[in-house]
Scaffold this motif. Structure first.
Motif, mmCIF file in Angstrom:
data_model
loop_
_atom_site.group_PDB
_atom_site.id
_atom_site.type_symbol
_atom_site.label_atom_id
_atom_site.label_comp_id
_atom_site.label_asym_id
_atom_site.label_seq_id
_atom_site.Cartn_x
_atom_site.Cartn_y
_atom_site.Cartn_z
ATOM 1 N N ARG A 1 0.816 -1.195 0.000
ATOM 2 C CA ARG A 1 0.000 0.000 0.000
ATOM 3 C C ARG A 1 0.861 1.261 0.000
ATOM 4 O O ARG A 1 0.614 2.199 -0.740
ATOM 5 N N TRP A 2 1.890 1.252 0.861
ATOM 6 C CA TRP A 2 2.776 2.422 0.921
ATOM 7 C C TRP A 2 3.464 2.654 -0.409
ATOM 8 O O TRP A 2 3.527 3.783 -0.897
ATOM 9 N N LEU B 1 1.919 13.973 4.414
ATOM 10 C CA LEU B 1 1.560 12.712 3.766
ATOM 11 C C LEU B 1 2.555 11.608 4.119
ATOM 12 O O LEU B 1 2.164 10.502 4.481
ATOM 13 N N VAL C 1 4.329 9.838 8.144
ATOM 14 C CA VAL C 1 3.961 8.581 8.789
ATOM 15 C C VAL C 1 4.941 7.477 8.407
ATOM 16 O O VAL C 1 5.239 6.582 9.192
ATOM 17 N N LEU C 2 5.534 7.564 7.198
ATOM 18 C CA LEU C 2 6.556 6.596 6.806
ATOM 19 C C LEU C 2 7.825 6.809 7.613
ATOM 20 O O LEU C 2 8.507 5.855 8.004
ATOM 21 N N ALA D 1 7.647 5.127 10.810
ATOM 22 C CA ALA D 1 7.782 3.674 10.723
ATOM 23 C C ALA D 1 9.216 3.259 10.392
ATOM 24 O O ALA D 1 9.640 2.161 10.722
ATOM 25 N N VAL E 1 -5.128 9.964 -1.085
ATOM 26 C CA VAL E 1 -4.400 8.712 -0.836
ATOM 27 C C VAL E 1 -3.973 8.511 0.615
ATOM 28 O O VAL E 1 -3.485 7.428 0.963
ATOM 29 N N PHE F 1 -4.889 5.291 2.446
ATOM 30 C CA PHE F 1 -4.188 4.049 2.106
ATOM 31 C C PHE F 1 -2.952 3.836 2.965
ATOM 32 O O PHE F 1 -2.546 2.712 3.213
ATOM 33 N N LEU F 2 -2.327 4.962 3.396
ATOM 34 C CA LEU F 2 -1.122 4.834 4.220
ATOM 35 C C LEU F 2 -1.479 4.402 5.634
ATOM 36 O O LEU F 2 -0.641 3.828 6.332
ATOM 37 N N GLU G 1 -4.382 2.591 6.614
ATOM 38 C CA GLU G 1 -5.165 1.352 6.747
ATOM 39 C C GLU G 1 -4.277 0.214 7.222
ATOM 40 O O GLU G 1 -3.238 -0.032 6.637
ATOM 41 N N ASP G 2 -4.667 -0.452 8.266
ATOM 42 C CA ASP G 2 -3.900 -1.647 8.660
ATOM 43 C C ASP G 2 -4.742 -2.618 9.432
ATOM 44 O O ASP G 2 -5.630 -2.215 10.149
#
Lengths: 245, 223
Positions: free
Chosen positions: A152-153, B150, B153-154, B157, B216, B219-220, B222-223
């Protein structure tokens, strides 16, 4: 989209893959003959100009593969089918390879013809930014072990990165036009001799077949990787179930 | 409309948390100041070079600060399952994105105001078109905050891979850097009418990335 997926399935079977490999070899051989033997050396640039027959197809593959990344990223976000993620991943790797190749070949050609390895020409600069964006894409693909989240990412980055490219290009074009420091030499317009054009078109076709072949191989490797990961995981999953019982 | 109200609530929460933690004040400002002084050492002490590079250096400082601020925006959610709480709230995920981005943009604007004073003092930059300058930084901050909001959040992680977030974000925001530096340069030299095109480019970038983020961001998460 379903038809495209089924076509992909046929092309990535073992026999399809072998067929593509043979076709790629033949096409590359033909392209090499045409561009090294049949096409005449350039009147002004001489033999160096023959780099065009690999440089232009490499650049074409770069754009083609990033377009494939974009399309399959959108397809993944819409369908959540992991197959599209594998396509995007394979295409992005091939794209980064050929973007780097196009830049290196361009630099090798630029040194004798322009007198410099690099110039901040809009097309060059945009291609370099393209390379950096998709290197970032591949880096993100490595950060998480959760395949759904990774898919997804990376799909989001595949979409955002592609949409960004025209804006980057526009900004670089304006940047150059307002800051003209050196005169960029260009090929003398679109006039090109017949046999040279044929050699170029055949080279583009040959590289496209190479792209299809590399995709087929990479998709098979992707499937094998996933199976290996699943099989490595399943005995341990068994243990957890045992312990829970 | 409700989307914007929810976004405003989240932005207000983030800004309140930042005011209390004083992270921007204690980390972001000293970082930008250190960077600008280092640039001064790297390109100084000749006045001409410093004056000519000042707009670029200023934007580089803002860019780096934006990377830190965006990471911070999601770092504060990583404790006590705060992010999960936020995602469980009965609001559109786009509101989370808009709120986070708005809070980051506000911090960046505050930072720019301080950095600008520093650049005027240290590099002797004169501002002949304050309106163009304000517009450039306002629009630039929105664009940077949209990309940062956007992908921040990455960054959270990928904590073990510190370089990943800037590697991803810096090439994406090239248009903001180019347009921002040019507009600032033109504002400094007083050729404000030439800056309109660059401001237009910034507006286009903002519109594209805010819309993309709204579309989008879910989508980032959703888990």
């Amino acid at each position: 989209m379903e038809i495209a997926a089924r076509g992909l399935g046929t092309a990535t079977s073992r026999s399809g893959e072998r067929l593509l490999g043979v076709a790629a070899l033949l096409a590359l051989g033909l392209s090499a003959t045409l561009s090294l033997v049949v096409a005449p050396p350039d009147a002004l640039q001489g033999e160096v100009q023959r780099l065009m027959y690999v440089h232009v197809p490499a650049a074409w593959l770069a754009y083609l593969s990033f377009f494939v990344v974009f399309v399959s990223s959108v397809a993944y976000l819409r369908t959540s089918r992991i197959r599209w993620d594998r396509v995007a991943a394979a295409s992005a790797e091939i794209g980064v390879l050929f973007t780097a190749l196009a830049i290196v070949l361009g630099a090798l050609w630029g040194k004798p013809v322009w007198g410099t390895w690099w110039t901040w020409d809009p097309r060059l600069t945009t291609t370099a930014m393209l390379l950096l964006i998709y290197i970032g894409y591949l880096a993100v693909r490595r950060i998480t072990d959760n395949p759904t989240r990774r898919a997804r990412w990376s799909a989001v980055i595949g979409v955002v990165g592609f949409v960004d490219v025209p804006i980057v290009h526009l900004s670089v074009v304006w940047w150059r036009s307002l800051h003209q420091q050196s005169t960029v030499l260009r090929l003398g317009g679109p006039q090109i001799e017949g046999s040279m054009l044929t050699a170029l078109l055949v080279a583009v076709g040959a590289f496209t077949i190479v792209f299809a072949y590399l995709m087929a191989v990479r998709l098979r490797v992707g499937r094998l990787e996933e199976r290996a990961a699943r099989e490595a995981l399943s005995p341990r999953l068994g243990e957890v179930e045992e312990a829970g019982r | 409309m409700r989307l914007l109200r929810h976004a405003a609530t989240i932005a207000a929460k983030d800004v309140r948390a930042e005011i209390r933690a004083k992270h921007a004040l204690a980390t972001l400002l000293p970082f930008a100041a250190t960077l600008l002084v280092s640039f001064g050492f790297a390109f100084g002490p000749g006045r001409d070079v410093l004056l000519r590079t000042a707009p670029g250096l200023l934007w580089m400082a803002v860019l780096f600060a934006a990377v830190i601020a965006a990471r911070r925006a999601y770092q504060i959610e990583s404790e006590d399952g705060a992010l999960e709480g936020l995602l469980l709230a009965p609001i559109d995920k786009a509101a989370v994105f808009l709120g986070k981005a708005a809070a980051v943009a506000l911090q960046l604007l505050m930072l720019v105001a301080c950095a600008l004073v520093l650049v005027v003092v240290l590099f002797d930059l004169t501002v002949r078109g304050p309106l163009v300058l304000a517009a450039a930084f306002g629009l630039g901050a929105v664009g940077l905050a949209a990309v940062g909001g956007l992908f921040g959040v990455l960054a959270e992680a990928a904590r073990t891979r510190e370089a990943l977030f800037p590697t991803l974000v810096l090439p994406l925001v090239t248009p903001v850097l180019v347009a921002g530096v040019r507009a600032t340069d033109l504002a400094a030299t007083g050729r404000t009418d030439e800056a309109i095109a660059w401001l237009g480019l910034l507006v286009a970038f903002d519109v594209v990335f805010v819309s993309l983020g709204v579309l989008v961001f879910g989508f980032l998460m959703e888990d």
